[in-house]
Design a protein around this motif. Structure first.
Motif, PDB file in Angstrom:
ATOM      1  N   CYS A  68      15.854  -2.494  -3.008  1.00 11.98           N
ATOM      2  CA  CYS A  68      16.656  -3.560  -3.611  1.00 11.98           C
ATOM      3  C   CYS A  68      16.397  -3.630  -5.108  1.00 11.98           C
ATOM      4  CB  CYS A  68      16.303  -4.896  -2.954  1.00 11.98           C
ATOM      5  SG  CYS A  68      17.119  -6.272  -3.761  1.00 11.98           S
ATOM      6  N   ASN A  73      18.010  -6.046  -7.069  1.00  7.77           N
ATOM      7  CA  ASN A  73      18.489  -7.338  -7.563  1.00  7.77           C
ATOM      8  C   ASN A  73      17.326  -8.153  -8.154  1.00  7.77           C
ATOM      9  OD1 ASN A  73      20.371  -9.281  -8.131  1.00  7.77           O
ATOM     10  ND2 ASN A  73      21.154  -9.409  -6.037  1.00  7.77           N
ATOM     11  N   PRO A 120      15.587 -11.069  -7.773  1.00  8.87           N
ATOM     12  CA  PRO A 120      14.369 -11.545  -7.107  1.00  8.87           C
ATOM     13  C   PRO A 120      13.391 -10.411  -6.800  1.00  8.87           C
ATOM     14  CG  PRO A 120      16.288 -12.617  -6.170  1.00  8.87           C
ATOM     15  CD  PRO A 120      16.798 -11.541  -7.090  1.00  8.87           C
ATOM     16  N   CYS A 121      13.900  -9.278  -6.358  1.00 11.77           N
ATOM     17  CA  CYS A 121      13.005  -8.147  -6.089  1.00 11.77           C
ATOM     18  C   CYS A 121      12.507  -7.533  -7.402  1.00 11.77           C
ATOM     19  CB  CYS A 121      13.709  -7.102  -5.237  1.00 11.77           C
ATOM     20  SG  CYS A 121      13.828  -7.581  -3.492  1.00 11.77           S
ATOM     21  N   CYS A 142      21.247  -6.106  -2.696  1.00 15.03           N
ATOM     22  CA  CYS A 142      20.428  -7.133  -2.048  1.00 15.03           C
ATOM     23  C   CYS A 142      20.389  -6.793  -0.568  1.00 15.03           C
ATOM     24  CB  CYS A 142      21.015  -8.525  -2.254  1.00 15.03           C
ATOM     25  SG  CYS A 142      20.035  -9.835  -1.471  1.00 15.03           S
ATOM     26  N   LEU A 143      19.242  -6.988   0.034  1.00 18.93           N
ATOM     27  CA  LEU A 143      19.090  -6.695   1.461  1.00 18.93           C
ATOM     28  C   LEU A 143      19.156  -7.961   2.290  1.00 18.93           C
ATOM     29  CD1 LEU A 143      16.155  -4.165   1.060  1.00 18.93           C
ATOM     30  CD2 LEU A 143      18.457  -3.594   1.831  1.00 18.93           C
ATOM     31  N   GLY A 144      19.414  -9.097   1.629  1.00 17.47           N
ATOM     32  CA  GLY A 144      19.414 -10.370   2.352  1.00 17.47           C
ATOM     33  C   GLY A 144      18.005 -10.773   2.761  1.00 17.47           C
ATOM     34  N   ALA A 145      17.032 -10.241   2.068  1.00 16.92           N
ATOM     35  CA  ALA A 145      15.633 -10.538   2.408  1.00 16.92           C
ATOM     36  C   ALA A 145      14.895 -11.008   1.155  1.00 16.92           C
ATOM     37  CB  ALA A 145      14.970  -9.304   2.994  1.00 16.92           C
ATOM     38  N   CYS A 146      15.603 -11.756   0.317  1.00 12.56           N
ATOM     39  CA  CYS A 146      15.057 -12.184  -0.979  1.00 12.56           C
ATOM     40  C   CYS A 146      13.794 -13.025  -0.807  1.00 12.56           C
ATOM     41  CB  CYS A 146      16.098 -12.985  -1.753  1.00 12.56           C
ATOM     42  SG  CYS A 146      17.757 -12.332  -1.602  1.00 12.56           S
ATOM     43  N   SER A 154      10.710 -10.794  -1.168  1.00  9.87           N
ATOM     44  CA  SER A 154      10.761  -9.803  -2.244  1.00  9.87           C
ATOM     45  C   SER A 154       9.335  -9.379  -2.612  1.00  9.87           C
ATOM     46  CB  SER A 154      11.419 -10.402  -3.484  1.00  9.87           C
ATOM     47  OG  SER A 154      12.719 -10.822  -3.182  1.00  9.87           O
ATOM     48  N   ALA A 193      11.603  -6.091  -1.439  1.00 10.97           N
ATOM     49  CA  ALA A 193      11.944  -5.596  -0.110  1.00 10.97           C
ATOM     50  C   ALA A 193      12.599  -4.220  -0.186  1.00 10.97           C
ATOM     51  CB  ALA A 193      12.885  -6.581   0.572  1.00 10.97           C
TER      52      ALA A 193
HETATM   53  S1  FES Z   1      17.145  -9.618  -4.082  1.00 11.53           S
HETATM   54 FE1  FES Z   1      15.996  -8.140  -3.013  1.00 11.53          FE
HETATM   55  S2  FES Z   1      16.453  -8.592  -0.953  1.00 11.53           S
HETATM   56 FE2  FES Z   1      17.712  -9.954  -2.021  1.00 11.53          FE
END
Ligand code: FES
Length: 159
Positions: A76, A78, A80-81, A117-121, A124, A126
């Motif tokens: 990921c 995005n 947050p990660c 995004c993996l939907g696992a923010c 993170s 992830a």
């Molecule tokens: S930002 Fe990494 S899983 Fe959503």
């Protein structure tokens, strides 16, 4: 009956289910991709144009038109990660595999891809390997997961 014909028949040749057909065909492919032959056969069996099959396949990042490894590692990228030290995870994975994002290892075991995004923010940083999501990773943990998968594969080959 070919495997693709079976998949198409199972989904009932409905154009609305083209994406599901493509994903099922890709899942069954040992190189995790949609080959040109597969595109042609889906087009023929579903009676829809090749360009429609191609455009659907090209639209989704989960679908690849080029051969990939047995295991697909998605990292990921995005915020947050990114903020949770994704860079160190990516560096460790790249070093372990000797490949960059978009490449496949020479032994055909791993492909490395980025995803938004993996939907696992909430956990993170992830990554996703095949259908499994791994979170709260450290570089060491990421490398350990990859080594376990490699060992699993080697054990299967030697069994
Ligand atoms: S930002 Fe990494 S899983 Fe959503």
């Amino acid at each position: 009956m070919t495997a693709i014909k079976e998949v198409v028949n199972w989904f009932g040749k409905k154009e609305a289910l083209l994406l599901q057909v493509i994903l099922a065909v890709q899942d069954a492919d040992p190189q995790n991709h949609l080959s040109e032959e597969a595109v042609n056969e889906i087009s023929r069996e579903m009676n829809i144009s090749r360009s429609r099959v191609y455009s659907t396949a090209s639209f989704y990042s989960e679908i690849s038109l080029k051969p990939r490894g047995i295991h697909i590692i998605r990292i990921c990228t995005n915020a947050p990660c990114e903020n949770a030290n994704k860079a160190s995870i990516l560096a460790a994975i790249k070093q372990e595999l000797g490949i960059k994002i978009g490449q496949t290892t020479a032994d055909g075991l791993f492909s490395l891809e980025s995803v938004n995004c993996l939907g696992a923010c909430y956990m993170s940083p992830a990554i996703k390997i095949d259908d499994a999501v791994y979170g709260d990773l450290t570089p060491e943990a990421a490398v350990a997961i990859i080594r376990d998968l490699r060992k699993e594969y080697q054990d299967e080959q030697n069994a």
